[in-house]
Design an enzyme around this catalytic site. Structure first.
Site, PDB file in Angstrom:
ATOM      1  N   THR A  70       0.807  -1.101   0.064  1.00 37.59           N
ATOM      2  CA  THR A  70      -0.081  -0.176   0.065  1.00 37.59           C
ATOM      3  C   THR A  70       1.101   1.204  -0.147  1.00 37.59           C
ATOM      4  OG1 THR A  70      -1.700  -0.980   0.986  1.00 37.59           O
ATOM      5  CG2 THR A  70      -1.619   1.300   1.302  1.00 37.59           C
ATOM      6  N   CYS A 320     -22.376  -8.272   3.255  1.00 35.68           N
ATOM      7  CA  CYS A 320     -22.655  -8.872   4.605  1.00 35.68           C
ATOM      8  C   CYS A 320     -21.271  -8.949   5.245  1.00 35.68           C
ATOM      9  CB  CYS A 320     -23.616  -9.859   4.276  1.00 35.68           C
ATOM     10  SG  CYS A 320     -24.657  -9.920   3.052  1.00 35.68           S
TER      11      CYS A 320
END
Length: 461
Positions: A70, A320
């Site tokens: 990242t 979910c």
């Protein structure tokens, strides 16, 4: 316990473990110092850089090690944008890039820059011509992943790189998922990757910037890593990362062919064993070890928990399973079903027996979850005389709105409509996907007077 989530983090490769332990003894000193211990550390760092550069196909002095993949992406994007700020402030990315790229784009936009997202098809691939069309005179940088982290689809990097070259725009390639399987096609200007994706230790990324690319590192810097990754290098981890990259690349051809055959078995057998499943991603141009499928009428979080209880570690892009309750941006961009999503990514050494047991367990787990949620077994065939119905699913989360739609669609005559009221963001993706799977017509959506969104479906059969 079979671990099927190598796309998130691959298990530490044996070579990485050996190199890490050896480097802890030999590489603890400061490689910037001139005394004996420092020179020894410097030799290890230089050797690691040369090995990584060979795998990337760049010069050693073009590659630096960062604290993570990242960080490599963020440093690469911010440095390239700053280096070309006189050209323009437009950043062009695909809609399915890793979140690190999209977050960097959000920061760029917040600072007054412009971000253009190139759409993808249902397989998750960009069209090279569409990407080329998005490049303008004010484009400072373009970003394209080599292969998608959620569905495995390989991107047309070579074609996009050629378009970027013709437009005079540098291309940053996020190669985190693919670098362990082989080199990225030529033509890129910047490349980022992360060691824990190929079996190296966590906390090591790499960033390559070709000579001639305008690049201005942002933030405080020092003399280490060409000023692009300040701070004391984690030398033992860097040595282990480079050693494991070389090892996995040596194994890639044979192991990739073996895992591709196992993934082909999953892609073929899951729709045969489990009804109402959509396998997503390109079936041919894809990573060898990764497959993603979505199960209609299934709660993704429950499905993952039940598979974990059966001994299988998998991941999901279903809303979910997300703290934000929004479906994966990758699945949303592709326009495919998100509910009950399962990503299987096989690590090196996965056995046929583990895959066969997964295929044996999955149907029962899906059936149990569907029964628990009250999913319909079939659409009723006798319609009621009413021409339209409204289903109030406000306050209900995936996959309940789709289940309630499926239960009542047979109660309207052919040509009649069902309007589903929902405030779940996943409904915007899953209701149209259900219509495509079931041969019904998705009419469209509009704001609901009572809150949420009204999704209209017309029964065709």
């Amino acid at each position: 316990m079979p671990y099927f989530d190598a796309a998130s983090a691959a298990p530490l490769h044996p070579v990485a473990r050996q190199a890490l332990l050896a480097a802890l003894d030999e590489g603890w000193a400061d490689p910037a110092r001139l005394y004996r211990e420092g020179r020894r550390a410097r030799l290890l760092l230089d050797a690691a850089r040369e090995a990584a550069a060979e795998a990337v196909r760049c010069r050693p002095d073009e590659l630096v090690f960062t604290p993570s993949g990242t960080r490599a992406v963020h440093t690469g994007i911010s440095g390239a944008l700053a280096g070309r700020r006189r050209v323009g402030n437009r950043l062009v990315v695909s809609a399915v890039e890793h979140s690190s790229v999209l977050h960097a784009g959000e920061t760029h936009a917040a600072a007054g820059g412009t971000v253009t997202e190139v759409l993808v098809d249902r397989s998750g691939a960009v069209d090279a011509a569409a990407f080329a069309a998005a490049l303008g005179a004010d484009t400072a940088l373009a970003c394209l992943q080599s292969a998608n982290h959620e569905v495995g689809t390989e991107q047309p990097v070579a074609e996009v790189a050629e378009a970027c070259r013709a437009a005079g725009v540098p291309l940053l390639v996020d190669a985190a998922q693919s670098l362990g399987w082989g080199p990225v096609p030529e033509g890129w200007s910047l490349l980022a990757a992360s060691a824990h994706k190929w079996g190296g230790p966590a906390g090591v990324g790499l960033l390559a910037v070709r000579k001639g690319v305008r690049f201005a590192p942002q933030g405080p810097s020092d003399e280490r890593e060409s000023g692009r990754a300040p701070g004391f290098e984690n030398l033992p981890a860097i040595v282990a990362a480079a050693a494991s990259l070389r090892a996995v690349r040596a194994e890639a051809a044979a192991e990739g062919a073996r895992l591709r055959a196992l993934v082909d078995r999953i892609r073929a057998r899951v729709p045969e064993l489990v009804p109402d499943v959509e396998v997503v991603g390109d079936p041919v141009r894809r990573l060898p070890h990764l497959v993603t499928f979505s199960c209609l009428y299934v709660d993704g979080e429950t499905l993952l928990h039940e598979l974990d209880r059966e001994g299988f570690s998998v991941s999901s892009g279903s809303s979910c399973t997300s703290s934000t309750l929004t479906p994966s941006h990758v699945l949303r961009a592709m326009g495919v079903l998100s509910e009950g999503n399962v990503r299987v990514s096989l690590p090196t050494g996965t056995s046929e027996e583990d895959v066969d047991r997964f295929l044996a367990v999955l149907p029962g787990v899906v059936t149990e979850v569907r029964e628990r949620l009250g999913a319909p077994e079939a659409v009723p065939s006798a319609p009621a005389p009413s021409g339209s119905l409204v289903v109030d699913s406000l306050g209900k989360r995936c996959p309940i709105p789709v289940i309630e739609l499926a239960k009542v669609i047979g109660e309207v005559p052919v040509g009649g409509t069902v309007t589903v009221l929902s405030d779940d963001a996943a409904a915007r993706l899953d209701i149209p996907a259900w219509c495509e799977m079931r041969g019904q017509e998705y009419v469209g959506e509009s704001p609901s007077p009572g809150g949420g969104v009204a999704y209209v479906v017309r029964r065709l059969s």
